[in-house]
Design a protein around this motif. Structure first.
Motif, short mmCIF file in Angstrom:
data_model
loop_
_atom_site.label_atom_id
_atom_site.label_comp_id
_atom_site.label_asym_id
_atom_site.label_seq_id
_atom_site.Cartn_x
_atom_site.Cartn_y
_atom_site.Cartn_z
N GLN A 324 21.96 55.30 -48.67
CA GLN A 324 23.15 54.31 -48.09
C GLN A 324 23.93 54.35 -49.39
O GLN A 324 23.69 54.61 -50.39
CB GLN A 324 22.47 53.20 -47.69
CG GLN A 324 21.46 52.91 -46.70
CD GLN A 324 21.31 51.62 -46.40
OE1 GLN A 324 21.77 50.78 -47.07
NE2 GLN A 324 20.49 51.29 -45.41
N GLY A 325 25.30 54.38 -49.08
CA GLY A 325 26.45 54.41 -50.03
C GLY A 325 26.93 55.72 -50.40
O GLY A 325 27.00 56.80 -49.65
N HIS A 346 26.81 53.78 -55.73
CA HIS A 346 27.38 52.40 -55.15
C HIS A 346 26.96 52.22 -53.84
O HIS A 346 26.94 53.22 -53.15
CB HIS A 346 28.85 52.48 -55.35
CG HIS A 346 29.37 50.92 -55.31
ND1 HIS A 346 29.47 50.18 -54.07
CD2 HIS A 346 29.85 49.96 -56.26
CE1 HIS A 346 30.03 49.12 -54.35
NE2 HIS A 346 30.03 48.87 -55.74
N ARG A 347 26.52 51.17 -53.46
CA ARG A 347 26.07 50.75 -52.17
C ARG A 347 27.21 51.00 -51.00
O ARG A 347 26.79 51.22 -49.90
CB ARG A 347 25.90 49.39 -51.97
CG ARG A 347 26.70 48.30 -52.36
CD ARG A 347 26.25 46.84 -52.41
NE ARG A 347 27.24 45.85 -52.48
CZ ARG A 347 27.53 45.52 -54.03
NH1 ARG A 347 26.88 46.42 -54.88
NH2 ARG A 347 28.57 44.43 -54.35
N GLU A 348 28.40 51.09 -51.35
CA GLU A 348 29.49 51.25 -50.33
C GLU A 348 29.71 52.82 -50.14
O GLU A 348 29.68 53.44 -51.16
CB GLU A 348 31.01 50.57 -50.79
CG GLU A 348 30.63 49.11 -50.74
CD GLU A 348 31.98 48.39 -51.27
OE1 GLU A 348 33.07 49.33 -51.38
OE2 GLU A 348 32.23 47.42 -51.46
N THR A 349 30.13 53.23 -48.92
CA THR A 349 30.51 54.57 -48.70
C THR A 349 32.01 55.02 -49.15
O THR A 349 32.82 53.81 -49.19
CB THR A 349 30.27 54.98 -47.24
OG1 THR A 349 31.06 53.94 -46.31
CG2 THR A 349 28.92 55.00 -46.73
N TYR A 351 33.03 55.05 -51.96
CA TYR A 351 33.63 54.11 -53.01
C TYR A 351 34.42 54.59 -54.05
O TYR A 351 35.24 54.06 -54.75
CB TYR A 351 32.68 53.22 -53.31
CG TYR A 351 32.65 52.28 -54.62
CD1 TYR A 351 33.16 51.22 -54.67
CD2 TYR A 351 32.45 52.83 -56.00
CE1 TYR A 351 33.49 50.16 -55.53
CE2 TYR A 351 32.55 52.05 -57.08
CZ TYR A 351 33.30 50.73 -56.85
OH TYR A 351 33.44 49.84 -57.86
#
Length: 547
Positions: A324-325, A346-349, A351
């Protein structure tokens, strides 16, 4: 992303503290294809004219390079000058000289001298013999004649333009040859690297908010030549300047294996010491291709692992293997060679944008500069005749004199023994006492060993915590007695440290190899001594073994 290559030819392989290799992957059973979003190179302006600490850092870096050149080629003067082609002037930037009358002027105009010829021809110039009558015209940077007999110089390029000139002279006729010019050219390319990286650094430091982290890293790198300290400072700087959930920093080892040296994570992540699969992982694929970039959505990797097959990485509470991310991957490049890789996750895509990429790349380029400095220092230690830290012979000088001793002993049918002495438990010593105290220990150990040698015996620094000794005209029984004496003296000696209330009590393992008429090669002698030393260490240390 393929950054513009600075160096025209690859550096020689080094077996020192930094290992750079051209990686040639073997045929893999499964082809891995990873699509990275590329970021365009940030266009650089012309060389900045900023004053203050940045210029001081550039001058300090150039002065360090000049000092190494001067010692290596035994020059009287080595200098670097900026070239202002518009005003047809040279501006003195850094000088290392033994002369008392090097020009005090900060600049001089183009003339028909040797330095100007480098700019006009845009090629290296070599003068092997300069007559007294030609000296004033060819060598204009002295206030009075210095009886200069030899000169060499090379242009230093920034992009496609000559930005400076690096030159050296000597009082000895024929002091420089084509090999010396080639060596000077390599230093010139290193100067180009310094200039480009400082150009990049200046634009970032002056225009972004991560100035404190950048200065913390760059200022600290020039205070140490310890790889662990450099990597620690690098990770601290990146952590201060960029928000991420996971960081992994890996370097190539002597076996061309990509090993994680630093790992920072908010959860379970790749462990330090873990090898990255160069053929079947996303990071390995990027490293072998030399690609900079980001994976915007790690879920798109499918069955392809980040680092190695079977990895257990927890980036969320729901799964230990879920991808993920997003991930940013930046190979650490030294010219056209690869030294390692930095990955940020980072956990966000999506990012990592272009701004974050430029910040991270700045730190990677600065780390590459520090690794270059370590590599250069390692090569300098090999070239210089004396080990600066201990005052013993350098390894190169030792091998040269050892070869001569072998030939002499074979002619006169004399005995010769090579003895390798290494401190036991080096990792524990480093962790407990630190680099400064270990340096003091090595200096004191050198004095102990030297006090037990004759004037014609050879003593050299063989490794970080080891020495090599060559004894001639001595029987095997007496060689073993000598080695046992050294072992006992070191065992019973309290080594002083930087803390006056703390001493080091250490032991050594000693391996001995005797010269044999049927195996006179120096490589065989050294290999046999290393085998004996390894046997001594495997036996528990604090022991002498003979091959």
């Amino acid at each position: 992303m393929n950054p513009r290559e600075i160096f025209k030819s690859p550096l020689d392989d080094s077996e020192g503290v930094i290992n750079v290799r051209k990686y040639r992957p073997e045929a893999a059973s499964k082809t891995v294809k990873v699509e990275l979003e590329s970021f365009p190179d940030q266009p650089l302006e012309s060389m900045p004219q900023s004053a203050g600490s940045l210029n001081e850092e550039i001058g300090a870096a150039l002065s360090e390079i000049l000092a190494i050149i001067k010692e290596t080629v035994q020059a009287r003067t080595v200098a670097f000058c900026w070239v202002n082609r518009a005003k047809k002037k040279f501006i003195v930037s850094a000088v290392q000289t033994d002369s008392e009358n090097f020009t005090q002027e900060k600049s001089w105009a183009f003339q028909s001298d040797a330095v100007t010829q480098i700019v006009i021809a845009q090629k290296a110039q070599l003068y092997t013999e300069i007559s007294p009558s030609d000296e004033p015209a060819l060598v204009p940077y002295y206030q009075a004649p210095n009886t200069i007999k030899a000169f060499m110089g090379v242009p230093v390029f920034y992009r496609d333009d000559i930005l400076g000139v690096l030159f050296a002279d000597s009082l000895v006729k024929g002091a420089f040859g084509h090999d010396d010019v080639h060596l000077l050219s390599r230093f010139g390319r290193l100067c180009s690297a310094f200039i480009e990286k400082y150009d990049l650094k200046s634009s970032y430091i002056e225009s972004t908010r991560f100035a404190d982290a950048a200065q913390f890293l760059t200022h600290g790198l020039y205070r140490t030549l310890d790889l662990n300290d450099i990597l620690q400072r690098f990770c601290e700087s990146v952590s201060q300047a960029i928000d991420f959930d996971h960081l992994a920093l890996a370097l190539l080892n002597r076996k061309s294996e990509l090993i994680v040296r630093k790992s920072i994570s908010k959860s379970q992540y790749i462990a330090e010491g873990q090898a990255i699969d160069l053929e079947r992982s996303a990071v390995g694929h990027a490293v072998t291709k030399g690609n900079y970039g980001a994976i915007d959505d790690l879920s798109q990797l499918g069955e392809t692992p980040r680092f190695y097959v079977g990895e257990t990485i927890s980036t969320s509470a729901s799964s230990a293997t879920a991808k993920q991310g997003s991930m940013l991957i930046l190979p650490i490049r030294l010219g056209d060679l690869t030294a390692g890789v930095l990955t940020l996750e980072h956990r966000e895509t999506r990012y990592f944008n272009a701004e974050l990429f430029r910040k991270a790349r700045f730190f990677v380029e600065t780390l590459a500069l520090a690794l270059h400095r370590l590599l250069l220092d390692d090569q300098r230690r090999t070239l210089t005749p004396i080990d600066e830290e201990t005052g013993t012979l350098s390894l190169r000088t030792f091998y040269t004199r050892l070869s001569a001793d072998i030939n002499r002993c074979l002619r006169h049918q004399q005995a010769l023994a090579l003895i390798l002495i290494e401190f036991d438990n080096p990792d524990a010593l480093r962790a407990r006492y630190g680099a400064t105290s270990l340096s003091m220990m090595m200096q004191q150990a050198a004095r102990i060993i030297a006090a037990n040698t004759r004037s014609y015996d050879l003593l050299a620094r063989f490794g970080e915590l080891s020495y090599a000794v060559c004894l001639t005209g001595i029987s095997e029984t007496h060689v073993r007695f000598w080695a046992e004496k050294i072992r006992e003296q070191i065992l019973n000696f309290a080594f002083e440290t930087e803390d006056k209330f703390k001493n080091i009590i250490a032991t050594v393992s000693i391996g001995i190899a005797r010269l044999r008429e049927n195996e006179p090669e120096i490589e065989t002698l050294v290999a046999n001594a290393q085998k004996a030393l390894e046997h001594a260490k495997l036996s528990g240390g604090n022991v002498v073994k003979i091959f």
